[in-house]
Design a protein around this motif. Sequence first.
Motif, short mmCIF file in Angstrom:
data_model
loop_
_atom_site.label_atom_id
_atom_site.label_comp_id
_atom_site.label_asym_id
_atom_site.label_seq_id
_atom_site.Cartn_x
_atom_site.Cartn_y
_atom_site.Cartn_z
N TYR A 87 45.74 20.24 46.89
CA TYR A 87 45.85 18.78 46.94
C TYR A 87 45.43 18.11 45.64
CZ TYR A 87 46.80 19.33 51.86
OH TYR A 87 47.39 19.67 53.05
N ARG A 88 44.68 18.80 44.81
CA ARG A 88 44.36 18.23 43.50
C ARG A 88 45.54 18.42 42.53
NH1 ARG A 88 39.13 20.53 44.83
NH2 ARG A 88 37.53 18.90 44.89
N GLN A 89 46.18 19.57 42.63
CA GLN A 89 47.25 19.89 41.68
C GLN A 89 48.52 19.09 41.92
OE1 GLN A 89 47.33 24.09 42.56
NE2 GLN A 89 46.17 24.62 40.71
N ILE A 90 48.77 18.69 43.16
CA ILE A 90 50.04 18.02 43.43
C ILE A 90 50.10 16.62 42.81
CG2 ILE A 90 50.54 19.30 45.53
CD1 ILE A 90 49.55 16.96 47.16
N ILE A 91 48.94 16.07 42.46
CA ILE A 91 48.95 14.74 41.85
C ILE A 91 49.71 14.76 40.53
CG2 ILE A 91 47.52 12.85 40.96
CD1 ILE A 91 45.31 13.78 42.87
N VAL A 92 49.59 15.86 39.80
CA VAL A 92 50.26 15.94 38.50
C VAL A 92 51.77 16.01 38.66
CG1 VAL A 92 50.32 18.46 38.25
CG2 VAL A 92 50.03 17.02 36.22
N LEU A 93 52.26 16.42 39.82
CA LEU A 93 53.70 16.44 40.08
C LEU A 93 54.16 15.13 40.70
CD1 LEU A 93 54.01 20.01 41.66
CD2 LEU A 93 54.53 19.34 39.31
N ALA A 94 53.30 14.53 41.50
CA ALA A 94 53.70 13.33 42.24
C ALA A 94 53.87 12.10 41.37
CB ALA A 94 52.67 13.03 43.35
N ASN A 95 53.35 12.12 40.15
CA ASN A 95 53.46 10.92 39.30
C ASN A 95 54.63 11.00 38.33
OD1 ASN A 95 52.68 12.56 37.16
ND2 ASN A 95 50.60 11.77 37.04
N ARG A 96 55.51 12.00 38.48
CA ARG A 96 56.56 12.20 37.49
C ARG A 96 57.96 11.83 37.96
NH1 ARG A 96 52.49 14.80 35.28
NH2 ARG A 96 52.61 15.54 33.13
N HIS A 97 58.17 11.68 39.24
CA HIS A 97 59.53 11.38 39.69
C HIS A 97 59.96 9.99 39.23
CE1 HIS A 97 58.06 8.90 43.10
NE2 HIS A 97 57.07 9.76 43.12
N ASP A 98 59.05 9.03 39.27
CA ASP A 98 59.29 7.71 38.68
C ASP A 98 58.32 7.56 37.53
OD1 ASP A 98 59.59 5.10 37.94
OD2 ASP A 98 59.16 4.23 39.90
N TRP A 99 58.79 7.91 36.34
CA TRP A 99 57.89 7.96 35.18
C TRP A 99 57.46 6.57 34.71
CZ3 TRP A 99 62.63 10.61 35.22
CH2 TRP A 99 63.73 9.89 34.75
N LEU A 100 58.06 5.52 35.26
CA LEU A 100 57.63 4.17 34.92
C LEU A 100 56.58 3.66 35.90
CD1 LEU A 100 61.04 2.47 34.01
CD2 LEU A 100 59.33 3.43 32.46
N SER A 101 56.30 4.42 36.95
CA SER A 101 55.35 3.98 37.98
C SER A 101 54.37 5.10 38.32
CB SER A 101 56.10 3.54 39.25
OG SER A 101 57.15 2.66 38.96
N ALA A 102 53.90 5.80 37.32
CA ALA A 102 53.13 7.02 37.55
C ALA A 102 51.86 6.77 38.35
CB ALA A 102 52.78 7.68 36.21
N PHE A 103 51.09 5.75 37.98
CA PHE A 103 49.83 5.51 38.68
C PHE A 103 50.08 5.14 40.14
CE2 PHE A 103 46.21 3.16 40.20
CZ PHE A 103 45.13 3.90 39.73
N SER A 104 51.06 4.28 40.38
CA SER A 104 51.36 3.86 41.75
C SER A 104 51.80 5.03 42.61
CB SER A 104 52.44 2.78 41.74
OG SER A 104 52.03 1.67 40.98
N SER A 105 52.53 5.99 42.03
CA SER A 105 52.96 7.16 42.78
C SER A 105 51.80 8.08 43.11
CB SER A 105 54.04 7.91 42.00
OG SER A 105 55.18 7.08 41.78
N GLU A 106 50.82 8.16 42.22
CA GLU A 106 49.61 8.94 42.52
C GLU A 106 48.87 8.36 43.71
OE1 GLU A 106 48.66 9.72 37.74
OE2 GLU A 106 47.13 8.91 39.09
#
Length: 403
Positions: A87-106
């Motif tokens: 669950y810690r590692q998936i954050i680094v993947l979850a913020n990349r699908h919308d690279w203009l909204s990385a923090f919000s996706s995390e």
Amino acid sequence: MSSDDAHPPRTLTVGVGAGSAGFGHERGGGVDIDTTDMVLNVGPQHPATHGVLRLRLTLDGERIVDCEPIVGYMHRGVEKLFEVRDYRQIIVLANRHDWLSAFSSEVGVVLAVERMLGLEVPERATWARTLLAELNRILNHLMFLGSYPLEIGAITPIFYAFRERETIQEVMEEISGGRMHYMFNRVGGLKEDLPAGWLGRVGSATTAVRSRLGQIEDLLLTNEIFVARTRGVGVLSTELAQAYGVSGPIARASGLDLDLRRDQPYLAYPELIADGALRVVTRTEGDSYARFACLLEQVRVSLDLVDACVARMRELPQGPVNVKLPKIVKVPEGSTYTWTENPLGINGYYLVSRGEKTPWRLKLRSASFNNIAVLPEVVRGAVVADLISILGSMFFVVGDIDK
């Protein structure tokens, strides 16, 4: 009689006729001549597609008969990658699908995990997350406010938009160390506390951006060329937006009054609603002009929300910004669904756990996929010149479509 006389050349008329743009002021005017439909590919590499997106157009002259978005060129199977990372590692993947909204996706991912764990994060972390999410929203919107005019021929606005982006990027980079993929959220809170004096620098940044935002408005909203290219073009009705699950500023520009920050509040938004800092921007026209104007006004709303968060955080006592967790985090067996109001629309996260350190399933509902799915309905009957105006105003990120 020669062989040429026996078999005269066949004439094929394309590009003029009922589907041509004509020479008058009315779009699609011209001589009523029978034409042969033509298939035209826009992309997958095209300046108007914001990435690797392909549109398969069927044209009658210059009028669009059909449009098929062909997606998947950037698909990387992120949902399967989630299943083999903790669950810690998936954050680094979850913020990349919308690279203009990385923090919000995390934020969406950590909220889902925290709900399953029954964690209550510190108040400082909640307010800091809200502040950073709104700064990220401003960055997202400024990118489209600059790039959309560029696609329809206006070069100058992108320089104004990027000046404001850099002003906000400075404070985002200072706190997180990143310019795109911030990796500042953690399950249980944030990576670390705010730097000394950072809130003051955020206040100065928002004041500067607010004072100059009118320059972009003056450049475009009354510009006769911009108005002619966007007003009445690509009208999306409220009913169609609902049917396709369109959300975010695109839906609100069509009169769909839906914003999860108000309707299903999370983070510190309940208090911001009570304070009157949050207002939902809507329009009824549903055209390209309304979508752009809605996006521009939402930047002002986010600036107000950032200022309200800064004022509140100045009042909060010093304290932790995260909850200490064991080295290996195992989420109890069960499932939950969390959704957030990302800059481009609604992001949904369906988390299923079997009690292990990795999710059994983490399904991502991205905003851009639905926003681009409605495109064939919107562009059908338009002329090719208006396709670019409509496509750019749908405000999508291709990685967010493909995941």
